[in-house]
Each structure stands twice: as C-alpha cells, then as structure tokens.
Design a protein around this motif. Structure first.
Motif, PDB file in Angstrom:
ATOM      1  N   ALA A  52      12.128  28.903  17.520  1.00 57.22           N
ATOM      2  CA  ALA A  52      11.179  27.889  17.994  1.00 57.22           C
ATOM      3  C   ALA A  52      10.351  27.360  16.825  1.00 57.22           C
ATOM      4  CB  ALA A  52      10.273  28.477  19.071  1.00 57.22           C
ATOM      5  N   ALA A  53       9.954  28.237  15.923  1.00 53.90           N
ATOM      6  CA  ALA A  53       9.180  27.818  14.748  1.00 53.90           C
ATOM      7  C   ALA A  53      10.023  26.904  13.855  1.00 53.90           C
ATOM      8  CB  ALA A  53       8.693  29.041  13.973  1.00 53.90           C
ATOM      9  N   TRP A  54      11.289  27.244  13.670  1.00 57.12           N
ATOM     10  CA  TRP A  54      12.176  26.404  12.865  1.00 57.12           C
ATOM     11  C   TRP A  54      12.335  25.024  13.509  1.00 57.12           C
ATOM     12  CZ3 TRP A  54      13.807  25.360   8.323  1.00 57.12           C
ATOM     13  CH2 TRP A  54      14.930  24.546   8.128  1.00 57.12           C
ATOM     14  N   ASP A  55      12.558  25.003  14.828  1.00 56.64           N
ATOM     15  CA  ASP A  55      12.696  23.728  15.536  1.00 56.64           C
ATOM     16  C   ASP A  55      11.420  22.894  15.398  1.00 56.64           C
ATOM     17  OD1 ASP A  55      15.257  24.454  16.286  1.00 56.64           O
ATOM     18  OD2 ASP A  55      14.679  25.079  18.309  1.00 56.64           O
ATOM     19  N   GLU A  56      10.290  23.539  15.504  1.00 56.57           N
ATOM     20  CA  GLU A  56       9.006  22.840  15.363  1.00 56.57           C
ATOM     21  C   GLU A  56       8.864  22.281  13.953  1.00 56.57           C
ATOM     22  OE1 GLU A  56       5.533  21.143  16.493  1.00 56.57           O
ATOM     23  OE2 GLU A  56       6.994  22.088  17.811  1.00 56.57           O
ATOM     24  N   LEU A  57       9.221  23.068  12.951  1.00 55.70           N
ATOM     25  CA  LEU A  57       9.129  22.634  11.563  1.00 55.70           C
ATOM     26  C   LEU A  57      10.060  21.451  11.299  1.00 55.70           C
ATOM     27  CD1 LEU A  57       7.855  23.240   8.791  1.00 55.70           C
ATOM     28  CD2 LEU A  57       9.755  24.796   8.362  1.00 55.70           C
ATOM     29  N   THR A  58      11.293  21.524  11.771  1.00 54.38           N
ATOM     30  CA  THR A  58      12.243  20.437  11.510  1.00 54.38           C
ATOM     31  C   THR A  58      11.921  19.186  12.315  1.00 54.38           C
ATOM     32  OG1 THR A  58      13.842  21.324  13.096  1.00 54.38           O
ATOM     33  CG2 THR A  58      14.116  21.960  10.793  1.00 54.38           C
ATOM     34  N   ASP A  59      11.404  19.337  13.511  1.00 57.56           N
ATOM     35  CA  ASP A  59      11.073  18.169  14.344  1.00 57.56           C
ATOM     36  C   ASP A  59       9.784  17.484  13.923  1.00 57.56           C
ATOM     37  OD1 ASP A  59      13.349  18.653  15.832  1.00 57.56           O
ATOM     38  OD2 ASP A  59      12.285  19.423  17.590  1.00 57.56           O
ATOM     39  N   MET A  95       0.590  26.913  15.210  1.00 58.87           N
ATOM     40  CA  MET A  95       0.934  28.112  15.981  1.00 58.87           C
ATOM     41  C   MET A  95       1.015  27.751  17.469  1.00 58.87           C
ATOM     42  SD  MET A  95       1.146  30.658  13.699  1.00 58.87           S
ATOM     43  CE  MET A  95       0.646  32.285  14.222  1.00 58.87           C
ATOM     44  N   ASP A  96       0.094  26.930  17.947  1.00 56.24           N
ATOM     45  CA  ASP A  96       0.088  26.541  19.364  1.00 56.24           C
ATOM     46  C   ASP A  96       1.369  25.806  19.757  1.00 56.24           C
ATOM     47  OD1 ASP A  96      -2.384  27.695  19.837  1.00 56.24           O
ATOM     48  OD2 ASP A  96      -3.491  25.820  19.494  1.00 56.24           O
ATOM     49  N   ALA A  97       1.851  24.941  18.869  1.00 56.74           N
ATOM     50  CA  ALA A  97       3.097  24.215  19.166  1.00 56.74           C
ATOM     51  C   ALA A  97       4.275  25.176  19.258  1.00 56.74           C
ATOM     52  CB  ALA A  97       3.343  23.152  18.101  1.00 56.74           C
ATOM     53  N   VAL A  98       4.291  26.197  18.413  1.00 54.44           N
ATOM     54  CA  VAL A  98       5.376  27.193  18.455  1.00 54.44           C
ATOM     55  C   VAL A  98       5.288  27.999  19.745  1.00 54.44           C
ATOM     56  CG1 VAL A  98       6.355  29.236  17.329  1.00 54.44           C
ATOM     57  CG2 VAL A  98       5.574  27.295  15.943  1.00 54.44           C
ATOM     58  N   THR A 124      17.954  19.847   2.569  1.00 56.36           N
ATOM     59  CA  THR A 124      17.119  18.648   2.532  1.00 56.36           C
ATOM     60  C   THR A 124      15.973  18.729   3.539  1.00 56.36           C
ATOM     61  OG1 THR A 124      18.676  17.478   3.967  1.00 56.36           O
ATOM     62  CG2 THR A 124      18.884  17.120   1.604  1.00 56.36           C
ATOM     63  N   VAL A 125      16.237  19.264   4.726  1.00 53.72           N
ATOM     64  CA  VAL A 125      15.171  19.400   5.727  1.00 53.72           C
ATOM     65  C   VAL A 125      14.084  20.336   5.202  1.00 53.72           C
ATOM     66  CG1 VAL A 125      14.628  20.451   7.977  1.00 53.72           C
ATOM     67  CG2 VAL A 125      16.488  18.798   7.783  1.00 53.72           C
ATOM     68  N   MET A 126      14.500  21.462   4.624  1.00 52.77           N
ATOM     69  CA  MET A 126      13.517  22.423   4.138  1.00 52.77           C
ATOM     70  C   MET A 126      12.628  21.804   3.061  1.00 52.77           C
ATOM     71  SD  MET A 126      15.720  25.886   4.110  1.00 52.77           S
ATOM     72  CE  MET A 126      14.457  27.120   4.096  1.00 52.77           C
ATOM     73  N   TYR A 127      13.223  21.131   2.106  1.00 51.25           N
ATOM     74  CA  TYR A 127      12.421  20.576   1.027  1.00 51.25           C
ATOM     75  C   TYR A 127      11.604  19.377   1.482  1.00 51.25           C
ATOM     76  CZ  TYR A 127      13.833  23.753  -2.561  1.00 51.25           C
ATOM     77  OH  TYR A 127      13.994  24.880  -3.305  1.00 51.25           O
ATOM     78  N   ALA A 128      12.159  18.542   2.337  1.00 51.35           N
ATOM     79  CA  ALA A 128      11.422  17.375   2.818  1.00 51.35           C
ATOM     80  C   ALA A 128      10.196  17.799   3.630  1.00 51.35           C
ATOM     81  CB  ALA A 128      12.328  16.489   3.662  1.00 51.35           C
ATOM     82  N   HIS A 129      10.367  18.782   4.500  1.00 46.39           N
ATOM     83  CA  HIS A 129       9.264  19.185   5.367  1.00 46.39           C
ATOM     84  C   HIS A 129       8.263  20.110   4.689  1.00 46.39           C
ATOM     85  CE1 HIS A 129      10.461  17.082   8.880  1.00 46.39           C
ATOM     86  NE2 HIS A 129      11.641  17.636   8.907  1.00 46.39           N
ATOM     87  N   LEU A 130       8.640  20.655   3.557  1.00 46.50           N
ATOM     88  CA  LEU A 130       7.726  21.584   2.895  1.00 46.50           C
ATOM     89  C   LEU A 130       7.065  20.980   1.659  1.00 46.50           C
ATOM     90  CD1 LEU A 130       9.848  24.812   3.319  1.00 46.50           C
ATOM     91  CD2 LEU A 130       7.831  24.138   4.608  1.00 46.50           C
ATOM     92  N   ALA A 131       7.155  19.670   1.531  1.00 46.53           N
ATOM     93  CA  ALA A 131       6.583  19.006   0.353  1.00 46.53           C
ATOM     94  C   ALA A 131       5.084  19.251   0.210  1.00 46.53           C
ATOM     95  CB  ALA A 131       6.882  17.519   0.401  1.00 46.53           C
ATOM     96  N   SER A 132       4.366  19.357   1.318  1.00 44.27           N
ATOM     97  CA  SER A 132       2.916  19.557   1.219  1.00 44.27           C
ATOM     98  C   SER A 132       2.525  21.040   1.223  1.00 44.27           C
ATOM     99  CB  SER A 132       2.202  18.830   2.358  1.00 44.27           C
ATOM    100  OG  SER A 132       2.663  19.301   3.597  1.00 44.27           O
TER     101      SER A 132
END
Length: 189
Positions: free
Chosen positions: A17-24, A32-35, A98-106
């Motif tokens: 669920a956390a991965w889906d939240e991160l990628t979406d 945490m609440d969204a997860v 690409t998803v990991m690096y794009a979403h973790l830029a900040s």
C-alpha cells in the motif's frame, strides 16, 4: 467478512500500500494517513511498525527492491552472467527505476539524505547476490578477486542505472555490451 491479516501478510500489505501510494502520489504527498486508508487498516497498526514517514519509505523501498530483485544467473561465464542480469534490469526494471528516482527527487531536500541511501544493497540482498556471482567467476579464474572493490562490483549497475535515467527507456544490447566488455571486464581481469 474480510479475514484479518497478521504477521508477514499484514506487513506485506502495508508495504505494498505504501509503494502504491508513493508511485501514485509521489514523495511530496506521501502520508502515513494515506497509507492507512489505502491498506484498509488503522493508524496504530502502521505506527507500531514504523514510527514516521521516513522509516516507512525506507522500509517500502527495501521491500520493493527485494521483491523485484532478479535471479542471479549462472551461465558459466561472468560476461554472460552480467549481460543476462543487466538485460533483465534493462528491460523489466526500467519503470521501477524511473518511478523511484522521479518520486524521490525531493527526499534529499526534506531529509538531508541522498536517495541512493534508500537503496541499501545489504538490506535488499543485492550485495550477497553479486558476491555469489563474483565468487563463482573468481573460482573459474575469470577475474582477479583482489581487484573487486565494492565500487567496482557495482559499477556495471551504476552505469546501467545512469542509462535508464538518461533515456527512460530499455537499454539497447550494444550499450550493455559496451559497459561489460569495454569498461567493467578490463578492470577485473
């Protein structure tokens, strides 16, 4: 009535669920609440395992890297083992990288840590897998093990990641061969 999840099953559901939240929704909007909502659980269930967002993200990255780690080939040749492994990563893992690096830029801005610190090769099992590949090669006499520093062991994969992040596309065979034949193998022979 839904059956109650426990132990490893519950932890996997939370991390998925956390991965889906991160990628979406990306790192910036990851909460945490969204997860909790996505996993269909309660806040205490999540907070018992991870005390904050950073801990959960780190656990999520380790989880997804463990689950997506390709099998280490044993073709009888270091060159073919590396190319086989890199082909798998270069085709089926492009989106993951690409998803990991794009979403973790900040991530770095918010935590002061490099996003690469999330990809702990010991925690994800990549170190043991690569060590096995190189030990087999050394025992066959293909390489000189004293030349295998940690940086050199990961070099082909760092260059592969660079190619993926430069193009956001599968890496062509000739590029993989150049990384292995022109750059990596001369360093270890």
């Amino acid at each position: 009535m839904a059956q109650r999840r426990r132990g490893a099953e519950l932890e996997k559901a939370l991390l998925d669920a956390a991965w889906d939240e991160l990628t979406d929704n990306g790192y910036a909007r990851f909460t945490m609440d969204a997860v909790v909502k996505r996993a269909g659980t309660s806040p205490p269930v999540l907070y018992r395992r991870w005390s904050d967002r950073d801990e959960l993200i780190r656990a999520t990255i380790v989880h997804i890297l463990k689950e997506s780690r390709p099998a280490v080939p044993d073709t009888g040749s270091l060159r073919e083992d590396l190319l086989t492994l890199m082909r798998e990563i270069a085709t089926s893992h492009v989106q993951l990288v690409t998803v990991m690096y794009a979403h973790l830029a900040s991530y770095h801005r918010d935590t002061g840590r490099s996003p690469s610190s999330l990809f702990d090769p010991i925690a994800t099992g990549r170190t043991a897998a690569l060590d096995m590949l190189f030990e087999r090669s050394a025992s066959r006499g293909e390489i000189r093990s004293e030349r295998l520093t940690d940086r050199i062991k990961t070099l082909p994969f760092v260059l592969l990641r660079h190619e993926i992040l430069s193009t956001f596309a599968p890496v062509p065979e000739h590029v993989l061969e150049e990384i292995v034949d022109t750059i990596f193998l001369p360093l270890v022979r």
